[in-house]
Design a protein around this motif. Structure first.
Motif, PDB file in Angstrom:
ATOM      1  N   ASN A 132       0.820  -1.205   0.000  1.00 10.35           N
ATOM      2  CA  ASN A 132       0.000   0.000   0.000  1.00 10.35           C
ATOM      3  C   ASN A 132       0.855   1.258   0.000  1.00 10.35           C
ATOM      4  N   ASP A 133       2.054   1.155   0.547  1.00  8.68           N
ATOM      5  CA  ASP A 133       2.958   2.294   0.611  1.00  8.68           C
ATOM      6  C   ASP A 133       4.144   2.044  -0.303  1.00  8.68           C
ATOM      7  N   CYS A 134       4.639   3.102  -0.920  1.00  8.99           N
ATOM      8  CA  CYS A 134       5.781   2.993  -1.818  1.00  8.99           C
ATOM      9  C   CYS A 134       6.981   3.696  -1.189  1.00  8.99           C
ATOM     10  N   LEU A 135       8.143   3.083  -1.350  1.00  7.40           N
ATOM     11  CA  LEU A 135       9.359   3.722  -0.891  1.00  7.40           C
ATOM     12  C   LEU A 135       9.637   4.951  -1.750  1.00  7.40           C
ATOM     13  N   PRO A 136      10.375   5.932  -1.217  1.00  2.00           N
ATOM     14  CA  PRO A 136      10.693   7.124  -2.023  1.00  2.00           C
ATOM     15  C   PRO A 136      11.412   6.754  -3.316  1.00  2.00           C
ATOM     16  N   ILE A 137      11.138   7.510  -4.362  1.00  3.94           N
ATOM     17  CA  ILE A 137      11.753   7.283  -5.667  1.00  3.94           C
ATOM     18  C   ILE A 137      12.786   8.378  -5.895  1.00  3.94           C
ATOM     19  N   TRP A 138      14.040   7.974  -6.067  1.00  5.41           N
ATOM     20  CA  TRP A 138      15.135   8.921  -6.204  1.00  5.41           C
ATOM     21  C   TRP A 138      15.554   9.049  -7.662  1.00  5.41           C
ATOM     22  N   ASN A 139      16.101  10.225  -8.014  1.00  2.00           N
ATOM     23  CA  ASN A 139      16.795  10.330  -9.291  1.00  2.00           C
ATOM     24  C   ASN A 139      17.919   9.301  -9.306  1.00  2.00           C
ATOM     25  N   THR A 140      18.140   8.680 -10.444  1.00  2.00           N
ATOM     26  CA  THR A 140      19.155   7.635 -10.530  1.00  2.00           C
ATOM     27  C   THR A 140      20.528   8.143 -10.105  1.00  2.00           C
ATOM     28  N   SER A 141      20.881   9.350 -10.483  1.00  4.67           N
ATOM     29  CA  SER A 141      22.208   9.886 -10.157  1.00  4.67           C
ATOM     30  C   SER A 141      22.438   9.968  -8.651  1.00  4.67           C
ATOM     31  N   ALA A 142      21.369  10.145  -7.870  1.00  2.00           N
ATOM     32  CA  ALA A 142      21.501  10.267  -6.419  1.00  2.00           C
ATOM     33  C   ALA A 142      21.827   8.933  -5.761  1.00  2.00           C
ATOM     34  N   ILE A 150      27.555   8.714 -14.645  1.00  2.00           N
ATOM     35  CA  ILE A 150      26.702   8.376 -15.785  1.00  2.00           C
ATOM     36  C   ILE A 150      27.436   8.757 -17.065  1.00  2.00           C
ATOM     37  N   SER A 151      27.507   7.830 -18.009  1.00  3.72           N
ATOM     38  CA  SER A 151      28.202   8.098 -19.267  1.00  3.72           C
ATOM     39  C   SER A 151      27.446   9.149 -20.076  1.00  3.72           C
ATOM     40  N   PRO A 152      28.171  10.076 -20.706  1.00  4.96           N
ATOM     41  CA  PRO A 152      27.499  11.106 -21.519  1.00  4.96           C
ATOM     42  C   PRO A 152      26.847  10.564 -22.786  1.00  4.96           C
ATOM     43  N   VAL A 153      27.069   9.286 -23.118  1.00  3.97           N
ATOM     44  CA  VAL A 153      26.395   8.727 -24.300  1.00  3.97           C
ATOM     45  C   VAL A 153      24.913   8.478 -24.025  1.00  3.97           C
ATOM     46  N   ASN A 154      24.536   8.474 -22.742  1.00  5.33           N
ATOM     47  CA  ASN A 154      23.131   8.275 -22.392  1.00  5.33           C
ATOM     48  C   ASN A 154      22.308   9.521 -22.704  1.00  5.33           C
ATOM     49  N   PRO A 197      18.897  15.555 -23.703  1.00  4.13           N
ATOM     50  CA  PRO A 197      20.362  15.429 -23.701  1.00  4.13           C
ATOM     51  C   PRO A 197      20.914  15.355 -22.282  1.00  4.13           C
ATOM     52  N   TYR A 198      21.911  14.505 -22.099  1.00  3.60           N
ATOM     53  CA  TYR A 198      22.532  14.360 -20.782  1.00  3.60           C
ATOM     54  C   TYR A 198      23.279  15.637 -20.404  1.00  3.60           C
ATOM     55  N   ASP A 199      23.137  16.056 -19.152  1.00  5.35           N
ATOM     56  CA  ASP A 199      23.831  17.223 -18.617  1.00  5.35           C
ATOM     57  C   ASP A 199      24.632  16.776 -17.404  1.00  5.35           C
ATOM     58  N   ARG A 200      25.960  16.843 -17.493  1.00  4.71           N
ATOM     59  CA  ARG A 200      26.794  16.330 -16.401  1.00  4.71           C
ATOM     60  C   ARG A 200      26.605  17.116 -15.108  1.00  4.71           C
ATOM     61  N   THR A 201      26.089  18.352 -15.196  1.00  5.07           N
ATOM     62  CA  THR A 201      25.836  19.137 -13.989  1.00  5.07           C
ATOM     63  C   THR A 201      24.498  18.781 -13.350  1.00  5.07           C
ATOM     64  N   GLY A 202      23.681  18.012 -14.064  1.00  2.00           N
ATOM     65  CA  GLY A 202      22.380  17.629 -13.534  1.00  2.00           C
ATOM     66  C   GLY A 202      21.354  18.739 -13.556  1.00  2.00           C
ATOM     67  N   ASN A 203      21.583  19.739 -14.380  1.00  2.00           N
ATOM     68  CA  ASN A 203      20.651  20.865 -14.459  1.00  2.00           C
ATOM     69  C   ASN A 203      19.641  20.631 -15.582  1.00  2.00           C
ATOM     70  N   TYR A 204      18.427  20.276 -15.192  1.00  5.25           N
ATOM     71  CA  TYR A 204      17.363  20.042 -16.170  1.00  5.25           C
ATOM     72  C   TYR A 204      16.198  20.994 -15.934  1.00  5.25           C
ATOM     73  N   SER A 205      16.524  22.180 -15.419  1.00  6.96           N
ATOM     74  CA  SER A 205      15.480  23.156 -15.103  1.00  6.96           C
ATOM     75  C   SER A 205      14.710  23.595 -16.346  1.00  6.96           C
ATOM     76  N   GLY A 206      15.356  23.501 -17.507  1.00  7.04           N
ATOM     77  CA  GLY A 206      14.676  23.882 -18.737  1.00  7.04           C
ATOM     78  C   GLY A 206      13.537  22.951 -19.105  1.00  7.04           C
ATOM     79  N   TYR A 207      13.480  21.793 -18.439  1.00  7.75           N
ATOM     80  CA  TYR A 207      12.424  20.812 -18.715  1.00  7.75           C
ATOM     81  C   TYR A 207      11.435  20.706 -17.557  1.00  7.75           C
ATOM     82  N   ALA A 208      11.519  21.639 -16.621  1.00  5.60           N
ATOM     83  CA  ALA A 208      10.616  21.617 -15.468  1.00  5.60           C
ATOM     84  C   ALA A 208       9.194  21.961 -15.895  1.00  5.60           C
ATOM     85  N   LEU A 209       8.237  21.328 -15.235  1.00  9.19           N
ATOM     86  CA  LEU A 209       6.822  21.634 -15.441  1.00  9.19           C
ATOM     87  C   LEU A 209       6.243  22.099 -14.112  1.00  9.19           C
ATOM     88  N   GLU A 210       5.521  23.177 -14.132  1.00  7.72           N
ATOM     89  CA  GLU A 210       4.956  23.723 -12.906  1.00  7.72           C
ATOM     90  C   GLU A 210       4.008  22.723 -12.247  1.00  7.72           C
TER      91      GLU A 210
END
Length: 245
Positions: A132-142, A150-154, A197-210
């Motif tokens: 009934n309860d789900c464990l927290p889901i983390w970003n893979t990089s975390a 993470i390889s930049p070819v991803n 596209p993969y971003d090594r800094t982990g900045n994906y703010s351009g794809y954020a949805l409110e």
């Protein structure tokens, strides 16, 4: 029957895991740390550093799930693997009580691994009622140890868990696909974006949805060369490439 075996057999056959497998998986997440602590005191003599079709060599070392023995010379904890059912080696998550990564291929020359994030794989299957309860889901990089990158070819796949209001707007986004087979989320309000596209800094703010919570995971291109969001199940199941330092 081991929980990792259940998950990977389900991956191969594209069928949901049985309730007994889900119970084992639940128990395994909590039992694994205890097994690994006990294994540190049992250095094996003459055990084979091999798991399934993969040979385990430096810098990795191996804990055998069945015997609790160590194979190879113990090194940094980030490189400790666990062999389940003599089938697949597991790279542990750096997040406690969170499923790690099944290693599908390894290249010692290229210092790379193809792995599957088991926590994301679990999202593709319907659980029995005891979950009934789900464990927290983390970003893979975390979940990665400090020695792994993470390889930049991803490319990146982003899952969005949205509010009702935000979901109405997301349905009008042509690049988004509704994720109808996800557990631990309201699938009516869950969407997928692929090919980021993969971003090594982990900045994906351009794809954020409110008003949408994102979960970011790396994926490889399919053999066809495409990464269409409608193929999100295959993309998750195919895994991604890791590099170690």
């Amino acid at each position: 029957m081991h929980p990792l075996w259940c998950a990977l057999q389900s991956l191969k056959s594209s069928t949901p895991m049985s309730p007994s497998c889900w119970f084992l998986a639940f128990a395994w997440v909590w039992w694994l740390p205890l097994v690994l602590v006990a294994a540190e005191e049992q250095q094996a003599e003459g055990c084979s550093a091999k798991c399934g079709n993969l040979t385990i060599s430096h810098p990795f070392w191996l804990t055998d799930w069945d015997t609790g023995r160590l194979c190879g010379s113990p090194g940094p904890p980030e490189f400790e693997l666990t062999c389940y059912n003599s089938t697949y080696p597991l790279l542990p998550s750096s997040v406690p009580n969170n499923a790690g990564f099944a290693i599908m291929d390894v290249s010692y020359k290229e210092r790379g691994l193809r792995v599957v994030d088991l926590r994301k794989l679990q999202l593709l299957h319907d659980p029995p009622s005891i979950f009934n309860d789900c464990l927290p889901i983390w970003n893979t990089s975390a979940k990665l140890g400090r020695q792994f990158k993470i390889s930049p070819v991803n490319l990146e796949l982003i899952l969005y868990n949205c509010t009702e209001k935000a979901a109405a707007a997301a349905r009008r986004e042509k690049e988004l696909v509704q994720a109808k087979t996800m557990r631990c989320m309201n699938t009516s309000n869950t969407f997928v974006r692929a090919g980021v596209p993969y971003d090594r800094t982990g900045n994906y703010s351009g794809y954020a949805l409110e008003d949408c919570d994102p979960i970011v995971l790396p994926v490889l291109r399919l053999p066809s060369g495409k990464t269409n969001a409608s193929h999100y199940e295959r993309l998750i199941q195919s895994g991604f490439l890791l590099k170690w330092e």
